[in-house]
Structure formats: structure tokens, C-alpha cells
Design a protein around this motif. Structure first.
Motif, PDB file in Angstrom:
ATOM      1  N   ALA A   1       0.862  -1.196   0.000  1.00  0.00           N
ATOM      2  CA  ALA A   1       0.000   0.000   0.000  1.00  0.00           C
ATOM      3  C   ALA A   1       0.886   1.229   0.000  1.00  0.00           C
ATOM      4  CB  ALA A   1      -0.918   0.019   1.219  1.00  0.00           C
TER       5      ALA A   1
ATOM      6  N   ASP B   1      -2.688   4.008  -1.461  1.00  0.00           N
ATOM      7  CA  ASP B   1      -3.823   3.562  -0.642  1.00  0.00           C
ATOM      8  C   ASP B   1      -3.735   4.048   0.803  1.00  0.00           C
ATOM      9  OD1 ASP B   1      -5.402   2.318  -2.469  1.00  0.00           O
ATOM     10  OD2 ASP B   1      -4.760   0.279  -1.981  1.00  0.00           O
ATOM     11  N   ILE B   2      -2.523   4.192   1.321  1.00  0.00           N
ATOM     12  CA  ILE B   2      -2.385   4.666   2.704  1.00  0.00           C
ATOM     13  C   ILE B   2      -2.788   6.139   2.788  1.00  0.00           C
ATOM     14  CG2 ILE B   2      -0.785   5.099   4.602  1.00  0.00           C
ATOM     15  CD1 ILE B   2       0.720   2.669   3.928  1.00  0.00           C
TER      16      ILE B   2
ATOM     17  N   TRP C   1       2.494  -0.162   6.823  1.00  0.00           N
ATOM     18  CA  TRP C   1       2.025  -1.553   6.766  1.00  0.00           C
ATOM     19  C   TRP C   1       0.514  -1.695   6.887  1.00  0.00           C
ATOM     20  CZ3 TRP C   1       5.996  -3.907  10.775  1.00  0.00           C
ATOM     21  CH2 TRP C   1       7.291  -3.775  10.251  1.00  0.00           C
ATOM     22  N   ASN C   2      -0.239  -0.670   6.547  1.00  0.00           N
ATOM     23  CA  ASN C   2      -1.702  -0.765   6.675  1.00  0.00           C
ATOM     24  C   ASN C   2      -2.273  -1.910   5.848  1.00  0.00           C
ATOM     25  OD1 ASN C   2      -1.092   1.821   7.754  1.00  0.00           O
ATOM     26  ND2 ASN C   2      -3.233   2.367   7.534  1.00  0.00           N
ATOM     27  N   ASN C   3      -1.535  -2.365   4.849  1.00  0.00           N
ATOM     28  CA  ASN C   3      -1.974  -3.509   4.048  1.00  0.00           C
ATOM     29  C   ASN C   3      -0.930  -4.620   4.097  1.00  0.00           C
ATOM     30  OD1 ASN C   3      -3.771  -4.852   2.368  1.00  0.00           O
ATOM     31  ND2 ASN C   3      -2.871  -4.028   0.495  1.00  0.00           N
TER      32      ASN C   3
ATOM     33  N   ARG D   1       0.341 -10.228   7.530  1.00  0.00           N
ATOM     34  CA  ARG D   1      -0.220 -10.028   8.872  1.00  0.00           C
ATOM     35  C   ARG D   1       0.601  -9.009   9.668  1.00  0.00           C
ATOM     36  NH1 ARG D   1      -4.381 -13.159  10.292  1.00  0.00           N
ATOM     37  NH2 ARG D   1      -3.945 -13.225  12.514  1.00  0.00           N
ATOM     38  N   LEU D   2       0.886  -7.923   9.007  1.00  0.00           N
ATOM     39  CA  LEU D   2       1.472  -6.776   9.694  1.00  0.00           C
ATOM     40  C   LEU D   2       0.501  -5.617   9.519  1.00  0.00           C
ATOM     41  CD1 LEU D   2       5.192  -7.169   8.606  1.00  0.00           C
ATOM     42  CD2 LEU D   2       4.216  -7.654  10.857  1.00  0.00           C
ATOM     43  N   THR D   3       0.557  -4.665  10.399  1.00  0.00           N
ATOM     44  CA  THR D   3      -0.423  -3.576  10.373  1.00  0.00           C
ATOM     45  C   THR D   3       0.303  -2.236  10.572  1.00  0.00           C
ATOM     46  OG1 THR D   3      -0.828  -4.034  12.721  1.00  0.00           O
ATOM     47  CG2 THR D   3      -2.383  -4.958  11.155  1.00  0.00           C
ATOM     48  N   GLY D   4      -0.463  -1.173  10.500  1.00  0.00           N
ATOM     49  CA  GLY D   4       0.131   0.156  10.531  1.00  0.00           C
ATOM     50  C   GLY D   4       0.547   0.607  11.918  1.00  0.00           C
TER      51      GLY D   4
ATOM     52  N   GLN E   1      -3.488  -0.314  12.597  1.00  0.00           N
ATOM     53  CA  GLN E   1      -4.426   0.175  11.594  1.00  0.00           C
ATOM     54  C   GLN E   1      -4.245  -0.543  10.253  1.00  0.00           C
ATOM     55  OE1 GLN E   1      -2.452   1.916  13.509  1.00  0.00           O
ATOM     56  NE2 GLN E   1      -1.455   3.618  12.497  1.00  0.00           N
TER      57      GLN E   1
ATOM     58  N   LEU F   1      -4.271  -8.993  15.607  1.00  0.00           N
ATOM     59  CA  LEU F   1      -5.124  -9.529  14.542  1.00  0.00           C
ATOM     60  C   LEU F   1      -5.884 -10.748  15.021  1.00  0.00           C
ATOM     61  CD1 LEU F   1      -2.814  -9.130  11.401  1.00  0.00           C
ATOM     62  CD2 LEU F   1      -4.965  -7.935  11.849  1.00  0.00           C
TER      63      LEU F   1
END
Lengths: 566, 566
Positions: free
Chosen positions: A341, A344-345, A383-385, A395-398, B403, B554
Motif C-alpha cells: 500500500a 492507498d495509505i 504496513w496498513n496492508n 499479517r502486519l499492520t500500521g 491500523q 489480529l
């Protein structure tokens, strides 16, 4: 103008298809037409019950082929030197991995009224994520029994890819699976249609889809072995016989224009149909990719492409999605990376959180431009996506860190751009670390075209000039270049890729140079980014000094603010 | 109604002063009046050249005293049983540390036209942060030479406190410093005014300001030693002689109502003026604080107050702002903690980032209420304004983690509330760990009054019922209780604090019970919060498993979503 030959590049995107008529002499685009897919939500078929499902209607591909090429040729009519009989070839690029089931005649199963109401019979668009559990099982099975399959794809098989999707179809729609004589990537399907193929076995397969998405390599004799596929499901092993033994790099013809399509377009029958390819790969070609050049296609997400001579020994690069011989140009390893992303972010921030539109994008961009590097005290992870490269972990996130009660939306907007720039730098550093030279960075895509702030931050963070591809339609241009090379010099095209690229591609005069002061601040911020990246990303041996992270950011901030006051 | 006595509580806030006439029999508020300070920006004097400066005009205090008490008495007129000659005492609470320089007669220096244009001569409001470097120097000097001074204040001296401000005045406005016969906390200044004090040396000092803000303790003979102050500046050591030797807990009189003020208000001269106190402390009294009760005053920031019998041995509690004998009620250690931003973090999100107002607060609250605990996959740290307790570190900043591209503003709104709840839980756990029993949690303040979502999350996170104080004006009520105790039983007040509280305070019937399912999820989330808290907060021995943080969130999210689907 010494040559008077033209080729057509056709670019199948997520929401529309674009055809471009290109002058082989100089790459000038003399006619273009865009056809928006009529089905579903902007061309994407959704299922409210399955939020991860994203399919497309193959009828849109055929209707779009007809409409876009007809429209582009119509627009080219009357341009100096153009006539339809001077069109010497057609090239096609598409999204991928976007496989679709076909019948024995090579027709899309979904075109048969019998399957009209079954979305499994349609094309499985690249961003269909229904097959996450299959992807995980393929990764673990390969890790245990055939780790060589994983090495060139960065160690993890994706839910977006070929085998995950076909296996998910087998599990959830066995009738469709059984009815499919074969499966075809969209990148191979369109050239087969143009060539009038009437036998699924005659469809020519490109190595870019095969190698990057289907674990194809000549090293192990093509597609994964039947023994391996049997471990997944014996029916997949049986399917292998109905797929293909050989995939080809671009440069050879996928076929010749059929009489029927020649009539429809008013073109000469039999002209060269180039091997299909993925949009990112032909986009790299259209941006002038060569040894030492990284092409960054920057849009909602990013695809980074580089090539290295296939005579070199290129090690498997941990975390790089794909290294495939001949996938971008023949004679080179195609090396592909990406960020899941980017645009997209920013879209999430501006539209999702701030509930603004284009005007707010522009406003925040203007405000963010006033900020000095480091002035916000913020750092973010992009890492929002998830993270495609170099962590290969969906499976990482923002993460956003450093905010105070005075932090503004423009500061966060800038911090998010910076985060994607740090992610881009991590990819470049990883490639260099493993022997891929990166001397030039050429950017293309919507963000590269439009967002100067973004490009300047990238130059400052990466520490290299950001060059911009001359064409706003590099994938279609790259497909047209492939058509020119496939047609050959005698027909008015080119004898080799290098000459074709030299003549048919260019850079914009606008470029973004790194500013030394900004670069020095970003070096410090990037170090913090890497600490967080490695720690939250689970890199072995990560030893972040988290206790000092916020204080270091504050001290960078204070230095930035006091420099501004001087 | 057996008693027919009344007291007045006067609450000096940041923007206004409120007087409340209270029935001693049952704590009922029969008359109230609010006076908004006319000077500056809502009562706060600012200096564009010094963004950390925040002062107040002592004339506002006097005008506000007259107007608020007159108004409250007027409103009480005609209420059953009330007459002005039945008013038996007055209590005062104020913000703090808010010191002001006074002349030899005890008059505020700023009231002298000579100092009109010098903001250093005005009252230094609690949130004046001009003295950061002095605070740091006091902390390091004490750490090196008198660590005992730091133990009861949590280890760090604050820029908001007495000595930092006075020292900063000495450095930056030496003429004001030299002209000051003494310095007085606002909490002591107002009772002295009401008592008609005409000699600065006669001003009675309360132990809550002295002990929590001025490093006063009988253990080392009062204020810090001259030797210590000399290390800061010899002029501070000389000032010590002009300050005070003794500070008192509430319960004894600070004075008696002067004839002049008695005439102005139509009250009996000589009635008891209670010891002044800080708003949080008297707010705790007005909320019914007792051994085993934690009172949380929840507004823009939070102040947490507890008491423990002074006969117990209470260890210094690391990270707790203050433990002072007699600071809340005589015979008890007053234990004070706090979170530097609570409502302010939500305000930042809604107003600063989302650019909304009250309507958006309400909308996000409604949307956030629909979310199950854990459903957002988010976790945040509540440090946008640093961390007061238990890390005592203003150089910490905010963090939001987890996020995706689909994260909503309501999800972040809820995550920020949750973050403050985790911070609240960390304080309670720390107190318990060091032997302070917390069996009941009573909340007051604007958020406790108005935001049910907030209170329910607190109950679920902390795992205890959240009780709500019966009065929306607990500081003024607490000051009125102090006046009733100071006046004594014979006058119609009370012989002791416990009886006074039992009779004069109550809880609302509305209370928030922890929900077991939510609590179980929040236990898991709190464990993650603590990992991040300890790691970024620099707690020795923190061993966070950062590599799994996003994945754990998650998995909590997925479990929450699938539970909802059932």
C-alpha cells in the motif's frame, strides 16, 4: 522520420482497458482509447457474503479489446504518417495473477451461459483474497518438501497467486474445477484471443506469470512436480497435464493476428502478437529498465522492477517477491518487489479518516510541503496492508508514533508519505546488499506523475534523483515496444530490446534531486524506521532501542524547529 | 432536617471560579454561581513570544470571589431553611501549583500598578511550562544531593511546580523576584484574602501545596534546606526565610472571615475559613475518598487521589507523583497520581484531526459503542502529552498501532479511550503493588458525568465497577465539607471528616459494572499495552515480544469478529 511503422499496446487494468497506438520511430502515442469494464463495481464482481472475493467478467475483456483498439485506431487516423496497414504488431499487458478457467477450445468458461451464475467460473482478479488458507498450506508444504520453489518468490506463496486460487476453486466450486479444460492467466488469454486460438493446449504461456506466480522454473522442469501437487490435492496433479510444459520470455510471438480480428480492426492479418506480460513488467520496459535501473510504478500500491543479465549469478534475495529468468526481457533476470500500500495509505488517511476528497489531498499536500523533515516528530510504518517486500508478511499492520496534542492531519499525511519512502529505501538496500546494482531510479504511475511532494521526499529519503518516465502510460508503451521487437526490424520494428527502448522511451525533463540537509535528517529517521521495522517485523536479531525512540524523535524535531527559527 | 447550617465552597478553576452554598445536613447544593475570569484568553494571559507561558490576573481572583459568592448566596436566598446568618464557614480549592508573588502586606504584586506590564508579577498558572530547564536542574540537583526530596514526588520535579517557576522568575525577571516579599500558592492566597491578612508572614500555608509541589516535609524540617537551595541559587536560599516554616493539613482554620468581606457578603464576621486545598484533593473529599477508595477526576487530564492511614507504613511508590502526610485529610497520607491527557486526547482526535465539534464527539461515541472489545485490532499509548504516572516522563509521545486500510475514525476514537483506560489500570496496579488498597473506584469530572461509553470501557478494562460521584461539583463540595469540619460540630458542622463525608456526599445510582467477556479481551489487550508501555517507556527489564504484537492483535480481532458473527 525514417521508420513508418506503428504498434499497438493494450493495457488491461483493474477497472478499464486502454489501447494506445504508438509510432515505432520515437514511441510517440498517436491514438489512445480507454474502455471502462461495464460489469460489477467498476469492473470488479463482488460478493457481499465473501468480502475477500474479487472477480472479473471475461466478456468485459473481449468487449474492451474490441472497443479500445477500435477507438485508439480511430484516434490515430489522420495523424502524420499513420495508416492501418503500417501497424506491424500488437502487445498486451494485464494485471496478474488473474487466472481464469477455460474450456477445451480455450474459451473462458464464464462465457458459457451454463456458468453464468457461478463466480468461480469467472476471472479471479489479482486482488481476490479468498485463498488465504490455500496460500498458507502451499507455503508450508513447499517449505517442508520443496523449498527450492519458494526461494525465487521471496519465501512465501501468496493468496493472490495462481495455485492458491485454482486450489480454492477446486475446494469450493469443484464443478467449475472439473469443467475447466485448463486455466490461463489473463496475460496469456488476450494474446490467444487475438491469435484466434481454438485449442486450449495451443495457448502460449509467458514466463512472467509462470515464473512469478505459478512456481515455474526450467531449473526443476517447469511447473511444480506432480508429486508436490499431489501433496496439495491429487486433482491438482492431474490438472498439471492440462496446463503447460513450457513458458516463454517476451520477444517471441505469442501468435499472429487472426483474420477475424484483422477484419474487425481493419488491420493486416498475420501481424505479430507479442507475448503477453504483466503490467508492471511491461511498465518497466516502457520506462526504460536496464541493468542498473530500478523502475518504480507508484500508485495505490508499488511495484518495483529491475533486471540483471542472466549471465550473472544472482543469489536468491530474501524477501524479494520474485527473480525469474526472462520475465521482463529475454536474457535478463526479472527482479520484482513491491509495497502493498502506498497511494492507498494516503487515500485511507485523507478519505477514510479525514473524510475529504481530492481537494483535501491537495490541501494537505500543500501544508505538508511547508514542513521541514523531522519537524513533526512523527514516524510511521507503511504496513496498513501488510508488507510485501522485504518482510513478505500480510499479517502486519500500521503504526504511527510521536504524536502530541498538537499533531496535525498534514503532519500525519507527510509522515505516511515518508513511511512509504522508508519502505522503498529498504527494498533498494536489500537489492543492493545482494548484488543488484541500482544506479538510476525511474518512477512512473499516477503518484509519480502528479505528486511533487511525494517525489521530493523519495529523493531525499533514498538519496538519489527520482527520474520520471516520459510516458504516462508506460505499461501500454512497454507492450507496444514488445510488439515492435516481436515484429522485428524487417517489418519496421526493432532487432533488439535495447535499441527499441532507446528510441521509444524517454524521461521527463522534470526530476527530483536529493537535498543534502533533508537527506541527513532522513538518514536519522530511517535508522529509527528500521529499528521499528525490524522489531515489529520479526527480523531475527533486531535490537531496537525503543526506550529512546520517542526522545530521539523529539530531539530531531527540536533541531528541525530551531533550524527553521534561524 | 436536624441541622440548619450551611457552608460555602469556592472552586477556582482555570477559566472561571464557582461558588456553591451547601446544606451541611445532606450536602445539597442550594445556590451556585460561576464567574468567568475577564482577563486574557478565557482567564489565561498568554505571550505570543513565549508559547509555554500561562499566567493569570490576581484581580480576577478578587473580582471572582466577590461575584461568585454574592451570586451563590443570592441563588440560595429563599431556599428552605436558608439564611445568611446560618452560614458557618467557607472553604476554597484552587488549581495548583499556581504561585504568585506578594508584597510585605500579602497583596498580589500584580495589583500594584508598578508591575502591571510585567507578566512575571502575575500568578503563574499550573499549566505554565516556561520553567522546563529549571525543573530539570532541580531534579538532577536533588538526585545528586538530596534524593529524599524526590522520593515522595515520584522521582521527578515538574516544570509546573513552585520552585521551578520561582527560580525561572529569578532568572528572567529579577526585578519581580527582588520585589516579592514572599510567594504564595493560590490555594493559600484566597483564604488569606478572606481572612483579611495584611502581613505576608501571617499567610497560613496548606500542606497539600507545600508537600506535593514545594518539596515540603516535616521529615527534613519543612522546605528544602538552604544548603540545597544555595546549589540552585543563593537568592532562593535567602527567599526561604520569607516563605514559611510550617504547613498545615486541612481541618484547622486558615483564618476567620474578615469584617470587610462579611459586610460585602452579608455573612457573620469571624466564621471559619478552611485551609485552602487543591481542586483535586477537595474533589476527592467531595467524592467520598476514604481508605480503599480511589477517586478519579476525569477531564482534559486525570487526577487520581487515594488516602491511606498515616499510621500505616506506606513505601515511596515509584512513579506516583506524590505521597504527602495530611495533604487530602488530616491523619492520612494523601496519594496523588494522574494522566497528563485523557479528554485532551479525544479532543485532539475529534477536533484536531477529524476537525469536528461536539456533534462529532457524539457521533463517534455512538459508532464506537457498536464495536466489540478487540474488534478494531488497534492498540494505542495515551502519551500525546507525555506520561505523568507511572513513568513520570514528559518526553514521551503518542502511538497508534494496528491500523489497516479500513480502520475508521470511530475505531481510533475507541482505541484512544481504551489507551487511557489502560493507563488508568497501570496506576491502580502500581498503587496496589505498593500496599495501597483500592476496593472502590469513584469517578467525577466532565467525562465521568457525560460519557457512558468511556465509563463502561473503564469498568471493563479495570475490572471493577465505576461509581460516579453524586455531585457534579465535587471540588466545591469538598471545600464546603472542609468548611463544615473546620467550623466544628458546635457551630452546626461536623466533628470529623468521616461523618461529614457520610452525610454530605453520595454516589449517583448510575454505575458501570465490568462485563466478564469484555474484561477477558481487555486483559489480553492490556498485556500488549504493558509490553509497549514498558518498552517505549524505558522500564528496566522490559522484554516485549514486538514481533508478535501485530499478529496477536489480529488474532484478538478475528476472534472478536467471529464472536459477533455467531
Amino acid at each position: 522520420m525514417s521508420r513508418t511503422a506503428f504498434t499497438i499496446g493494450i493495457d488491461y487494468g483493474t477497472n478499464s482497458v486502454r489501447a494506445v497506438v504508438v509510432d515505432c520511430a520515437d514511441g510517440r502515442e498517436i491514438g489512445t482509447h480507454v474502455f471502462a469494464y461495464p460489469s460489477g463495481d467498476q469492473g470488479v464482481l463482488l460478493d457481499p457474503k465473501q468480502p475477500h472475493l474479487a472477480r472479473q467478467n471475461p466478456a468485459d475483456y473481449i468487449d474492451g479489446l474490441r472497443a479500445s483498439v477500435t477507438g485508439a485506431l480511430g484516434a490515430a487516423e489522420g495523424q502524420a504518417g499513420f495508416s492501418r496497414d503500417r501497424v506491424v504488431g500488437i502487445g498486451v499487458d494485464t494485471t496478474g495473477s488473474t487466472p481464469l478457467p477455460v474450456d477445451a477450445q480455450g474459451r473462458a468458461l464464464a462465457m458459457d451461459p451454463k456458468w453464468k451464475n457461478n463466480l468461480a467460473a469467472y476471472a479471479w482478479l489479482w486482488k481476490d483474497h479468498t485463498s488465504a488458507s490455500e496460500a498458507a498450506a502451499i507455503t508450508s508444504t513447499a517449505a517442508a518438501h520443496a523449498p527450492e520453489y519458494l526461494a525465487p518468490i521471496g519465501g512465501t506463496y501468496s493468496s493472490e497467486w495462481w495455485w492458491s486460487k485454482i486450489w480454492h476453486c477446486l475446494k469450493t466450486a469443484p464443478d467449475v474445477f472439473d469443467a475447466a479444460a485448463s486455466w490461463v492467466e489473463l496475460a496469456d488469454y488476450v494474446p490467444a484471443v487475438l491469435s484466434g486460438v481454438t485449442d486450449a493446449r495451443a495457448i502460449v504461456r509467458c514466463v512472467c506469470a509462470a515464473g512469478h506466480k505459478a512456481m515455474y522454473s526450467e531449473t526443476w522442469g517447469g511447473l511444480p512436480s506432480k508429486a508436490f501437487l499431489t501433496r496439495l490435492d491429487p486433482k491438482l496433479a492431474a490438472l498439471r497435464d492440462r496446463l503447460y510444459d513450457k513458458a516463454w520470455p517476451p520477444g517471441r510471438p505469442a501468435g499472429q493476428l487472426s483474420d477475424e480480428w484483422a477484419r474487425a480492426f481493419g488491420l493486416k492479418p498475420g501481424i505479430a502478437i507479442a507475448m503477453g506480460g504483466f503490467d508492471a513488467h511491461y511498465g518497466a520496459v516502457g520506462s526504460g529498465v536496464q541493468t542498473g535501473t530500478l523502475v518504480k510504478i507508484i500508485g495505490t500500491s508499488t511495484c518495483d522492477c529491475a533486471v540483471a543479465p542472466a549471465t550473472d549469478r544472482i543469489a536468491d534475495i530474501p524477501g524479494i517477491c520474485g527473480i525469474v529468468n526472462g520475465s521482463i526481457m529475454p536474457g535478463y533476470f526479472g527482479i520484482e518487489a513491491g509495497q502493498s500500500a502506498v497511494g492507498d495509505i494516503l487515500k485511507w488517511w485523507v478519505e477514510g479518516i479525514c473524510e475529504g476528497s481530492d481537494a483535501l489531498h491537495a490541501q494537505l499536500s500543500t501544508e505538508a510541503k511547508q514542513l521541514a523533515p523531522g519537524e513533526s516528530g512523527l514516524i510511521a510504518l507503511d504496513w496498513n496492508n501488510g508488507n510485501r517486500t522485504i518482510l513478505v508478511d500480510p499479517r502486519l499492520t500500521g503504526l504511527i508514533l510521536g504524536q502530541t496534542l498538537h499533531t496535525t492531519r498534514a503532519e500525519i499525511y507527510r509522515a505516511l508519505i515518508e513511511a512509504t519512502a522508508y519502505g522503498a529505501r529498504a527494498i533498494i538496500e536489500r537489492m543492493r546488499e545482494y548484488g543488484v546494482p541500482i544506479e538510476r531510479v525511474v518512477c512512473c504511475g499516477g503518484i509519480a506523475e502528479k505528486n511533487d511532494l511525494f517525489m521530493q521526499i523519495y529523493a531525499d529519503v533514498i538519496g538519489q534523483p527520482m527520474l520520471i518516465a516520459g510516458s504516462p502510460q508506460t505499461p501500454a508503451l512497454g507492450a507496444a515496444i514488445a510488439a515492435a521487437v516481436t515484429a522485428g526490424e524487417a517489418a519496421g520494428g526493432y532487432a533488439n530490446w535495447q535499441t527499441a527502448q532507446e528510441r521509444m522511451t524517454r524521461l521527463k525533463t522534470k526530476r527530483f534531486e536529493p537535498r543534502p540537509d533533508a537527506r541527513a535528517v532522513y538518514d536519522r529517521l530511517y535508522a529509527i524506521y528500521r529499528e521499528l521495522h525490524d522489531a515489529f517485523g520479526g527480523v531475527t536479531g533486531a535490537r531496537p532501542d525503543l526506550a529512546s525512540v520517542m526522545k530521539r524523535l523529539l530531539s530531531i524535531k527540536e533541531r528541525a524547529v530551531s533550524a527553521l527559527a534561524c
